[in-house]
Design an enzyme around this catalytic site. Structure first.
Site, short mmCIF file in Angstrom:
data_model
loop_
_atom_site.label_atom_id
_atom_site.label_comp_id
_atom_site.label_asym_id
_atom_site.label_seq_id
_atom_site.Cartn_x
_atom_site.Cartn_y
_atom_site.Cartn_z
N ARG A 43 0.81 -1.23 0.00
CA ARG A 43 0.00 0.00 0.00
C ARG A 43 0.84 1.26 0.00
O ARG A 43 0.31 2.36 -0.23
CB ARG A 43 -0.93 0.02 1.22
N ASP A 86 -4.23 -1.38 -3.34
CA ASP A 86 -5.18 -1.52 -2.25
C ASP A 86 -5.91 -2.84 -2.51
O ASP A 86 -6.65 -2.97 -3.49
CB ASP A 86 -6.16 -0.35 -2.23
N LEU A 87 -5.68 -3.81 -1.66
CA LEU A 87 -6.18 -5.17 -1.92
C LEU A 87 -7.69 -5.27 -1.89
O LEU A 87 -8.25 -6.30 -2.27
CB LEU A 87 -5.56 -6.15 -0.93
N HIS A 172 7.95 -24.09 5.28
CA HIS A 172 9.36 -23.95 4.93
C HIS A 172 10.22 -25.06 5.51
O HIS A 172 11.33 -25.30 5.03
CB HIS A 172 9.89 -22.57 5.34
N LYS A 176 13.97 -27.67 4.03
CA LYS A 176 15.26 -27.82 4.70
C LYS A 176 16.02 -29.02 4.12
O LYS A 176 15.44 -30.08 3.88
CB LYS A 176 15.07 -27.99 6.21
N GLU A 210 13.14 -22.95 20.28
CA GLU A 210 13.65 -21.62 19.99
C GLU A 210 14.11 -20.97 21.29
O GLU A 210 13.47 -21.11 22.33
CB GLU A 210 12.57 -20.75 19.35
N HIS A 234 4.49 -27.54 11.03
CA HIS A 234 5.86 -28.03 10.95
C HIS A 234 6.04 -29.41 11.59
O HIS A 234 6.55 -30.34 10.97
CB HIS A 234 6.82 -27.05 11.63
N LYS A 334 9.15 -21.53 22.89
CA LYS A 334 9.96 -20.32 22.82
C LYS A 334 10.68 -20.12 24.15
O LYS A 334 10.27 -20.62 25.19
CB LYS A 334 9.09 -19.11 22.50
#
Length: 484
Positions: A43, A86-87, A172, A176, A210, A234, A334
């Site tokens: 935008r 502008d979507l 993702h 790997k 993490e 994942h 985390k």
């Protein structure tokens, strides 16, 4: 092959932190097909040159070896373009179609690096202007939905505009190198497959840990939590690749059919099983790498009194002939002691030991991050004296060293695969919906628990998570790798 790669959300964190650096690496390595254009859509009011300057500044945050020098960036920048959109405005999609039509590329890849709630609107508008022809593919970034119903609605709208082979649901972790080598390990070698079953394997543990907290993303993370953010996608994808039957061929649908069978074979959750076999936690103040860090409730943009989980550990089983009775443990969190992602296959001990002492069982460790590699833990004799106890040794294969010249990052690989139209590394809609179907009873049980005044178990930042996670594994007579 000419291509147009269009990023919706082209100025967002995902685009400049992950996607654009990955594309630059593909360009640097000479793997990006010639004749390509890369278009960022957002935008902001700026032109091509302003966007190129903006991205060059952001690239200063890329880690050293992957950062382009001025000459490299100048060549890469020739591929970069910017378009304000502008979507919510149909006219802007018509303008995008005109931009694509100016060249008529062989392949058009539309990467939706936006909030998932915008996916239906974007796909509907793309279909309305006809930007969904056979040469077009749409890449959908996770999380795909917030629950089963929202995921099904997104898939319904996507299917109304694009064919299943045009819709690439990205995870993702599937890009790997170690995950790809898991396929090669199992189905490209004769060594392990005869042992890859309940007779030889005691348990399998998948850890996605993490050391970082939620940072400035507290508001987003609080709507998501560890179960949606890491387990539903994942961790379950890794589980399916470990547990699947050998596919008949190295073909996208053959592979995804076998993964779907695993998801359908997972032991379903009841309220009693959630209470017994699932641990959720939330980090408190602590120390990571010797530095004090705040607790989750003290992070920016986290609502007061939030019961969002930042840690999940669970036990499940794959209820089929190959795996009956073998526990699978999944763990993610985390602010844990260290950043690591790995799959540990713990083999059963020898049925009768002729050596003194208690010999440790063999295990195979598939390392996903921060290193990519394999470790095979064995027992060996030093050979100094007869009757001596055995000593643990390990065979270590470092993929980063073994394949140094051919290493490709996860996003780099997936972007190249999306341009090429290869679907093996992307998730099919029925897989994704079945994963939601499996985790949804856990979310429902937690909602009831929260309404009754319950909540996640606290754990200190920099620790291994709640003590109940260790007890979960110990109940079966096993332990997490760091506790063995």
């Amino acid at each position: 092959m000419s291509f147009d790669l269009i990023f919706f959300g082209g100025t967002g964190d995902l685009s400049w932190r992950k996607l654009m650096p990955a594309l630059f690496q593909a360009f640097r390595h000479g793997k990006l097909p010639a004749g390509g254009r890369i278009l960022a859509v957002a935008r902001d009011e700026q032109d091509d040159d302003a966007y190129r300057r903006w991205l060059k500044d952001r690239f200063q945050d890329v880690e050293g070896a992957k950062r382009p020098n001025d000459e490299e960036f100048a060549r890469f920048a020739e591929l970069l373009h910017y378009r304000r959109m502008d979507l919510s405005q149909p006219a802007d999609y018509a303008g995008l179609l005109d931009w694509v039509a100016t060249r008529g590329a062989d392949t058009v890849v539309l990467y939706l690096a936006t909030s998932p709630h915008l996916f239906p609107q974007i796909c509907t508008q793309l279909g309305a202007v006809g930007l969904n022809g056979p040469q077009v593919r749409v890449v959908l970034e996770k999380p795909l939905g917030h629950d089963l119903a929202s995921a099904q609605e997104i898939n319904r709208v996507v299917r109304a505009t694009f064919g299943e082979t045009q819709a690439l649901r990205i995870d993702h972790y599937l890009g790997k190198p170690s995950v790809q080598n898991l396929m090669a390990l199992r189905f490209g070698n004769a060594l392990f497959e005869p042992l890859w079953r309940r007779d030889s394997i005691a348990n399998i543990q998948i850890t996605l840990a993490e050391s970082l907290g939620v940072g400035t993303r507290g508001d987003f993370y609080d709507r998501t939590g560890a179960l949606r953010d890491m387990v539903q996608n994942h961790a379950l994808q890794l589980l399916t690749m470990v547990a699947m039957e050998p596919p008949s061929r190295n073909d996208a649908d053959a592979i995804r059919d076998e993964k779907l069978k695993v998801l359908r074979s997972l032991q379903p959750f009841t309220e009693e099983r959630v209470a017994r076999d699932v641990v959720r936690g939330q980090y408190r103040r602590g120390h990571v790498d010797g530095q004090p860090v705040p607790g989750y409730l003290e992070e920016a943009k986290v609502p007061e009194g939030s019961r969002c989980e930042t840690f999940v550990a669970l036990r499940t089983e794959v209820q089929n002939w190959r795996w009956a009775g073998v526990p699978f443990y999944l763990r993610t969190g985390k602010r844990l002691a260290q950043r690591e992602a790995q799959i540990v296959v713990n083999f059963r001990p020898t049925p009768h030991s002729i050596f003194p002492g208690s010999a440790a069982a063999n295990r195979l460790v598939i390392k996903l991050q921060p290193e990519d590699g394999l470790e095979l833990h064995l027992m060996a004799a030093k050979g100094h004296a007869q009757g001596e106890a055995l000593t643990p040794v390990s065979l270590d294969l470092d993929f980063d060293k073994a394949f140094a010249e051919d290493r490709v990052g996860a996003y780099e690989r997936l972007l190249l695969e999306s341009i090429a139209g290869r679907l093996n590394l992307f998730v099919r809609s029925d897989e994704q919906e079945q994963a939601w179907r499996w985790v949804e009873p856990v979310l429902e049980a937690w909602r009831r628990e929260d309404a009754a005044g319950g909540g996640p178990r606290p754990y200190a930042a920099g620790s291994g998570g709640p003590a109940a996670a260790s007890a979960l594994v110990a109940r079966d007579g096993f332990a997490w790798p760091e506790e063995q």
